[in-house]
Design an enzyme around this catalytic site. Structure first.
Site: not given
Ligand code: IVH
Length: 695
Positions: A36-38, A40, A85, A120, A122, A124, A143, A229, A324, A418, A421, A437, A442
């Site tokens: 990291d130092a290099e 920087d 989605s 992969e 998902k 959050d 989005r 993704y 999920k 309280c 006080c 309070c 106080c």
């Molecule tokens: S593919 C058609 N891959 O989940 C949407 N989404 O509920 C294609 N998300 O809006 C999304 N990780 O914000 C995809 N590895 C992943 C994801 C992912 C998180 C989110 C994304 C999407 C929401 C859908």
């Protein structure tokens, strides 16, 4: 203009390439080859060259990630293709139904081994769509409603792991998730705690909030991560599978989730889903743990050439699924409810629980927010309650279990006076019902106020803790904030637990805080809604507490970044006699009440009083941020785009479309020469000129 010597422009080019390569090794390959130092050291050298010769600066330079652009709002962006989605599945049966439907629709038996899926985690976080033109980062949008999002280009470009130039000169739109790693989130909250600032509740909202900042330097200060993704129009680029998409993105130098892989058939999908469940709970699988929160697994049919034939339901694509888990909930006993007093005097209820394991950690407390929450949950001491994490740091009670009460339960006792006080507590029903309070003097509140005053993000008094505050109040040495400055080292050394040396140190640290800049003093006033960012803005724009106190709501609202509600809160604060006494007390204690002592320019009219000024191109003697600060200090509204309402456009070499637009509108345009002339001949703030000032 200075001519850049050839060897220096070659060095800058070399540094840019090298730094981008190291960033790729670090963020994408997870295999750094230098320390990291290099890194920087190389970075600072490039910064130095670019500062010395601004014409060397390119938009895709890795140094251009610090932000600084301030917007008044986000412009809408129409997505080139809709951002859908995902359909959810919560059980194995639901996933199997999804797989069967695909097999049936494709009119095959799913091949001999079943369908291949790319799976992969998902994440959050929040979804973004990013466009590169000829390999150069050009636009990023949220989005939104899936069709139209918001232009968050300035903020997304600050994300450290996102390259501003790809390793291939392609024009592509990619999509991914912005998130904050668990460890980074904890560190962020630790520093907020030390600074006496309110803690963020969860990583997801903090990531989303960071991307929706109008000031991109705020975003730059947040530890955001990203994984890409998807690739819009992958097939036009000759890519035929989701695994091929991921490979393509990785080859472009974009960060992708290393856990994504092809699962052949149902059983492999189910096995990976089980592994992820273990990792999500904090466990490790083959030595791998998850450094971020996930809320499921994304399952995508790997063969993207058949995606179109599967099509979409009204809302979701039929070839992908968010698989999920039902959220973890555990039952435990509510043993007690305690109350925590805040510096505003609000008593917040906290549930004291029988300790239980939840998602791999022991939980003994849960937030109850306010009295409405207690009523909504209809809980009594001794009840069995369900708790869950719900993405929050501190878990919460979601409901009371249906187990019958046996009569031993007791109503939650609410304090009537309280504990500090003795004042009778009042019911505060401004936003929600809370006990508070009412006593402004106080001691419990005072301790919290002093601790906040001394904290790192406010007056930053070294070595001063909450315990110090409690002791000083208890011994009667401090009954209001200004009293802190009158305490002698001798008085401190007489306190129990304060050996002579530490008494001297604390005394010196308190005295040293008198030199803290104006914005810290403004933060210390505890004006509702005014945190450090707003305090900085007010200090820069108004220059003194006196002017802040005298400003009308209209004056305040003219400052971009100050809204109506905040302006009213500020006015109301200064209209209160007791608050003015506090200001007077702090002033006579010797705190900084104005930015620059008596500079002649401070008293005259502001050079750019309320004029909208746009900076474009490069100015050789100063950075954009330096100039912007100077413009704002002198009353300008610095804007990023030119409109008919713009008053002045300052255009250095390299100015493009903004300059043309300004010429088209017939606006006042200054070149560098004119700017220097104004700076040299017109009085402006600050009185003491910065080191970059044109000689
Ligand atoms: S593919 C058609 N891959 O989940 C949407 N989404 O509920 C294609 N998300 O809006 C999304 N990780 O914000 C995809 N590895 C992943 C994801 C992912 C998180 C989110 C994304 C999407 C929401 C859908």
């Amino acid at each position: 203009m200075s001519q850049v010597p050839d060897h220096l422009s070659a060095e800058a080019e070399q540094l840019r390439t090298e730094l981008a390569d190291h960033a790729y090794r670090y963020y994408v390959l997870d295999a750094p080859v230098i320390s990291d130092a290099e890194y920087d050291r190389l970075y600072r050298r490039l910064e130095e060259l670019e500062k010395q010769f601004p014409e060397l600066l390119t938009a895709d330079s890795i140094t251009q990630k610090v932000g600084g652009q301030i917007l008044s709002k986000f412009e809408p962006v129409t997505h080139s293709s809709r951002m859908y989605s995902l359909e959810n599945a919560l059980t194995e049966e639901e996933f199997i139904a999804f797989d069967e439907r695909i097999t049936k629709m494709l009119g095959q038996a799913g091949g001999m081994f079943g369908n291949d899926y790319f799976c992969e985690p998902k994440l959050d976080g929040l979804a973004v769509s990013i466009t590169y033109v000829d390999g150069v980062f050009s636009q990023a949008a949220t989005r939104g409603d899936g069709t139209v999002g918001e232009n968050v280009t300035a903020n997304v470009r600050t994300i450290a792991s996102l390259p501003l130039r790809l390793r291939k000169p392609v024009s592509i739109t990619v999509r991914g998730e912005i998130f904050i790693r668990t460890e980074d989130f904890a560190a962020l909250n630790r520093s907020r705690e030390e600074a006496g600032e309110e803690l963020y509740a969860n990583a997801r909202n903090t990531a989303a909030g960071s991307i929706r900042q109008l000031d991109s330097s705020v975003t730059a200060g947040r530890p955001l991560s990203i994984f890409l993704y998807s690739l819009v129009e992958a097939q036009e680029l000759g890519v035929t599978s989701q695994s091929g998409v991921i490979e393509f993105l990785r080859d472009c130098g974009l960060p992708v989730n290393p856990l994504g892989h092809v699962c052949s058939g149902r059983d492999e999908v189910l096995a990976f889903h089980r592994d992820l469940a273990v990792m999500r709970g904090g466990g490790s699988v083959n030595g791998v743990t998850l450094p971020y929160a996930i809320d499921g697994m994304v399952v995508k049919l790997n063969n993207i050439t058949v995606w179109n034939s599967l099509g979409f339901t009204a809302k979701f694509p039929r070839y992908m699924l968010a698989y999920k888990w039902p959220e973890a909930e555990v039952a435990t006993r509510l043993n007690d409810v305690s109350f925590q007093i805040s510096r505003q005097g609000v008593y917040s209820p906290v549930a004291e629980l029988e300790p239980v394991q939840l998602d791999g950690v022991t939980v003994a407390r849960a937030t109850l927010h306010n009295l409405d929450e207690i009523e909504r949950l209809d809980i009594m001491l001794g009840d069995e309650v369900f708790i869950k994490r719900g993405g929050e740091v501190i878990p919460k009670i979601i409901s009371r279990s249906r187990r019958e009460r046996d009569g031993s339960e007791r109503a939650i006792p609410l304090p009537s006076s309280c504990e500090s006080c003795g004042s009778e507590l009042e019911l505060d029903n401004e936003r929600s019902h809370n006990l508070r309070c009412p006593n402004r003097d106080c001691q419990g509140r005072l301790v919290e106020r002093i601790a906040y005053f001394a904290s790192r993000g406010v007056m930053d008094i070294e070595g001063f803790s909450r315990k110090t505050a409690a002791k000083l109040v208890q011994e009667g040495l401090v009954s209001d904030l200004p009293d802190l400055y009158a305490i002698s080292a001798a008085q401190l050394s007489e306190l129990e637990g304060f050996a002579e040396i530490s008494a001297q140190n604390i005394h010196d640290a308190i005295q040293a805080s008198k030199a803290q800049p104006l914005w810290r003093v403004i933060s210390a006033l505890e004006i509702s809604q005014v945190g450090s960012q707003t305090a900085k803005l007010l200090a820069r724009r108004l220059g003194s507490i006196e002017k802040l106190a005298a400003a009308s709501t209209e004056d305040l609202e003219k400052i971009s970044g100050i809204g109506k509600v905040m302006a009213e809160d500020i006015r109301a604060w200064f209209a209160d006699e007791r608050n003015m006494q506090l200001v007077a007390g702090l002033a006579s204690a010797g705190l900084m009440m104005s930015e620059e002592a008596d500079g002649e320019a401070d008293s005259g009219p502001l050079l750019f009083d309320e004029k909208t000024v746009v900076l474009t191109g490069t100015i050789s003697f100063a950075s954009r941020d330096q100039l912007k600060d100077w413009l704002e200090l002198n009353g300008a509204k610095a804007a990023s785009s030119v409109s008919k309402k713009t008053h002045i456009v300052i255009a250095g070499p390299g100015a493009g479309s903004k300059l043309e637009k300004a010429q088209g509108f017939g606006l006042e345009i200054w070149d560098e020469e004119k700017l220097i002339e104004v700076m040299r001949t017109q009085p402006s703030r600050p009185a003491v000129k910065p080191d970059w000032w044109p000689a």
